[in-house]
Design a protein around this motif. Structure first.
Motif, PDB file in Angstrom:
ATOM      1  N   ILE A  74       0.857  -1.187   0.000  1.00 19.22           N
ATOM      2  CA  ILE A  74       0.000   0.000   0.000  1.00 19.22           C
ATOM      3  C   ILE A  74       0.889   1.231   0.000  1.00 19.22           C
ATOM      4  CG2 ILE A  74      -1.753   1.314   1.262  1.00 19.22           C
ATOM      5  CD1 ILE A  74      -2.853  -1.250   2.342  1.00 19.22           C
ATOM      6  N   GLY A  75       0.604   2.157  -0.911  1.00 18.68           N
ATOM      7  CA  GLY A  75       1.369   3.397  -1.003  1.00 18.68           C
ATOM      8  C   GLY A  75       0.469   4.599  -0.806  1.00 18.68           C
ATOM      9  N   TYR A  76       1.033   5.664  -0.234  1.00 21.88           N
ATOM     10  CA  TYR A  76       0.276   6.884   0.043  1.00 21.88           C
ATOM     11  C   TYR A  76       0.947   8.044  -0.685  1.00 21.88           C
ATOM     12  CZ  TYR A  76      -1.254   3.811   3.787  1.00 21.88           C
ATOM     13  OH  TYR A  76      -1.727   2.736   4.495  1.00 21.88           O
ATOM     14  N   TYR A  77       0.162   8.771  -1.485  1.00 25.92           N
ATOM     15  CA  TYR A  77       0.730   9.818  -2.309  1.00 25.92           C
ATOM     16  C   TYR A  77      -0.137  11.079  -2.220  1.00 25.92           C
ATOM     17  CZ  TYR A  77       2.641   5.473  -4.074  1.00 25.92           C
ATOM     18  OH  TYR A  77       3.218   4.237  -4.150  1.00 25.92           O
ATOM     19  N   PRO A  78       0.360  12.129  -1.534  1.00 28.69           N
ATOM     20  CA  PRO A  78      -0.401  13.377  -1.488  1.00 28.69           C
ATOM     21  C   PRO A  78      -0.346  14.076  -2.842  1.00 28.69           C
ATOM     22  CG  PRO A  78       1.715  13.634  -0.371  1.00 28.69           C
ATOM     23  CD  PRO A  78       1.610  12.192  -0.755  1.00 28.69           C
ATOM     24  N   VAL A  79      -1.478  14.226  -3.474  1.00 30.63           N
ATOM     25  CA  VAL A  79      -1.592  14.944  -4.749  1.00 30.63           C
ATOM     26  C   VAL A  79      -2.572  16.088  -4.478  1.00 30.63           C
ATOM     27  CG1 VAL A  79      -2.103  14.768  -7.209  1.00 30.63           C
ATOM     28  CG2 VAL A  79      -1.254  12.769  -5.960  1.00 30.63           C
ATOM     29  N   PHE A  80      -2.070  17.124  -3.850  1.00 28.93           N
ATOM     30  CA  PHE A  80      -2.906  18.178  -3.295  1.00 28.93           C
ATOM     31  C   PHE A  80      -3.951  18.669  -4.301  1.00 28.93           C
ATOM     32  CE2 PHE A  80      -4.006  22.472  -2.065  1.00 28.93           C
ATOM     33  CZ  PHE A  80      -4.165  22.353  -0.694  1.00 28.93           C
ATOM     34  N   PRO A  81      -5.187  18.807  -3.845  1.00 29.35           N
ATOM     35  CA  PRO A  81      -5.697  18.648  -2.484  1.00 29.35           C
ATOM     36  C   PRO A  81      -6.220  17.239  -2.186  1.00 29.35           C
ATOM     37  CG  PRO A  81      -7.374  19.656  -3.833  1.00 29.35           C
ATOM     38  CD  PRO A  81      -6.205  19.417  -4.738  1.00 29.35           C
ATOM     39  N   GLU A  82      -5.822  16.271  -2.971  1.00 25.34           N
ATOM     40  CA  GLU A  82      -6.283  14.900  -2.783  1.00 25.34           C
ATOM     41  C   GLU A  82      -5.196  14.066  -2.114  1.00 25.34           C
ATOM     42  OE1 GLU A  82      -7.156  13.498  -6.714  1.00 25.34           O
ATOM     43  OE2 GLU A  82      -8.101  15.391  -7.289  1.00 25.34           O
ATOM     44  N   VAL A  83      -5.580  12.891  -1.638  1.00 24.03           N
ATOM     45  CA  VAL A  83      -4.628  11.871  -1.208  1.00 24.03           C
ATOM     46  C   VAL A  83      -4.908  10.626  -2.034  1.00 24.03           C
ATOM     47  CG1 VAL A  83      -3.847  10.384   0.665  1.00 24.03           C
ATOM     48  CG2 VAL A  83      -4.468  12.757   1.146  1.00 24.03           C
ATOM     49  N   HIS A  84      -3.894  10.120  -2.707  1.00 21.84           N
ATOM     50  CA  HIS A  84      -4.046   8.910  -3.515  1.00 21.84           C
ATOM     51  C   HIS A  84      -3.455   7.724  -2.754  1.00 21.84           C
ATOM     52  CE1 HIS A  84      -4.331  11.295  -7.556  1.00 21.84           C
ATOM     53  NE2 HIS A  84      -5.231  11.649  -6.672  1.00 21.84           N
TER      54      HIS A  84
END
Length: 417
Positions: A208-218
């Motif tokens: 599982i990976g977490y990627y902040p793609v402002f203003p979202e979180v992927h």
């Protein structure tokens, strides 16, 4: 199989061009079950190219090289490879004959297209009928794929030639891979991570990976199985669990966008939308109209930045502005009512706020935003406080407004500050 990607060109190392080729190649190869251990960008230096290639061959089962195959003097890949691997350049007359027949040949403006036909000895043309640079070279039983730097040419050869070739190799040890990206709005990255941390430790086959793609979180989930059937079965189990845990904060998956989701919901319901914007400066309208076919559901928008426009176009009462101010629940409700009335849309969104960096007060600091939503059941106003610079406040405002509409149409609980 384990692979490495090398992208070549001064335009990449100088930052003039975004290295989209490596991103595309990595995503396609990983989806095919291969693991990419390294991606690098190398300038147009024969010594650097040769060194990077030798290093890659020492740690990978295959290598993909993009760029540097053209006819200009700065295209040095072929010469560098020939020197590094001790494979003298060899003239391929059949390649030159095909090159001479292409439309590009008449536009060469004095360039020696013959250069494109001089390749390291042992090169195998990947797709002769395509009449584009690109070849395969085996070195010590490891395949090296040399692809053009032109993105559409690179993508064609990668999909049509590279991946099938790797699949057909007798020692191919690719795995079954199942992937999905969940797009989240309304939860910070740390909270998303906290909610999903138990899943991460359940099975080593799950990543599982977490990627902040402002203003979202992927959030990406990748399941690696010994076969595609194994990975698909395990993926279905954890896909349902992630959706349950993150709930209605997941607004889209994979390549979907918020505006695409909104457009699809409006279109399927045969409903229309109008927008009245102040602090967002037209960003909501811009997002909606990026989508092809948006005229089916989007009636139009008004950017009413000044109080005069709020009064004269949207019909906001001057007494409301005097008593409550431009940034208020009363004003944003009047803006939504006005744009809905003049456009006759089924839904209306309105926003007003203080994007900064100046203009805030003790009662209404920078980042204070009101969003109005007019629907069949009436008009509601929601107060938010967003942090960040001007662009971040505007981005959060536009996303929050669309998310409110999404929740309204789906009958979900409204999520505000």
């Amino acid at each position: 199989m384990i692979g490495e990607i090398i992208a070549i060109g001064d335009e990449l190392t100088s930052g003039r061009i975004l290295n989209s080729n490596s991103y595309f190649a990595a995503s396609q190869l990983f989806a095919a079950g291969h693991e990419i251990v390294s991606m690098s960008a190398i300038g147009d230096s024969s010594e650097a190219i040769g060194g990077a290639l030798k290093k890659a061959l020492a740690q990978a089962d295959f290598v993909v090289v993009t760029g540097g195959l053209g006819a200009t003097t700065d295209d040095k890949t072929n010469e560098a490879v020939a020197e590094a691997l001790a494979r003298p350049v060899t003239f391929y007359p059949e390649i030159y004959e095909k090159i001479k027949d292409t439309p590009q040949a008449s536009d060469s403006k004095g360039l020696s297209l013959e250069k494109l036909a001089w390749l390291p000895s042992g090169a195998e043309i990947l797709k002769p009928e395509a009449r584009m640079a690109g070849y395969l070279l085996y070195h010590e039983e490891k395949p090296i794929f040399f692809l053009p730097g032109v993105p559409y040419e690179m993508k064609e050869l990668l999909v049509d030639c590279v991946i099938p070739h790797l699949e057909a190799m007798p020692d191919n040890h690719s795995r079954g891979v199942s992937q999905k990206v969940y797009k989240v709005f309304g939860l910070p990255e740390t909270e998303v991570n906290s909610k999903l941390k138990d899943i991460e430790n359940k099975d080593e086959r799950i990543r599982i990976g977490y990627y902040p793609v402002f203003p979202e979180v992927h959030v990406s989930i990748t399941v690696l199985g010994g076969s595609q059937e194994e990975s698909d079965s395990l993926f279905q189990q954890y896909d349902a669990e992630i959706v349950r845990i993150l709930g209605d904060c997941v607004f889209a998956t994979d390549s979907e966008t918020m505006e695409e989701i909104i457009g699809n919901h409006l279109t399927s319901r045969q409903k229309t939308l109008a927008v009245a914007e102040s602090c967002s400066g037209g960003l909501i309208s811009h997002k909606l109209t990026k989508r092809p076919g948006s005229s089916v559901f989007f009636v139009g928008g008004v950017v009413a930045y000044s109080n005069d426009l709020k009064q004269n176009i949207l019909g906001v009462d001057s007494e409301i502005l005097l008593k409550y101010g431009a940034v208020s629940a009363e004003t944003v409700r009047a803006m939504a009512d006005g744009v809905k009335r003049i456009t006759k849309a089924d839904y209306a969104l309105s926003v007003t706020g203080i994007a900064g960096p100046t203009g805030g007060t003790g009662e209404k600091p920078v980042g204070t935003v009101y969003i109005g939503l007019a629907a069949e059941g009436g008009i509601e106003a929601y107060r938010y406080h967003f942090s960040g610079d001007r662009w971040q406040v505007q981005a959060m405002t536009s996303m929050a407004a669309l998310d409110l509409l999404r929740r309204q149409m789906l009958g979900l609980q409204m999520k505000i500050d």
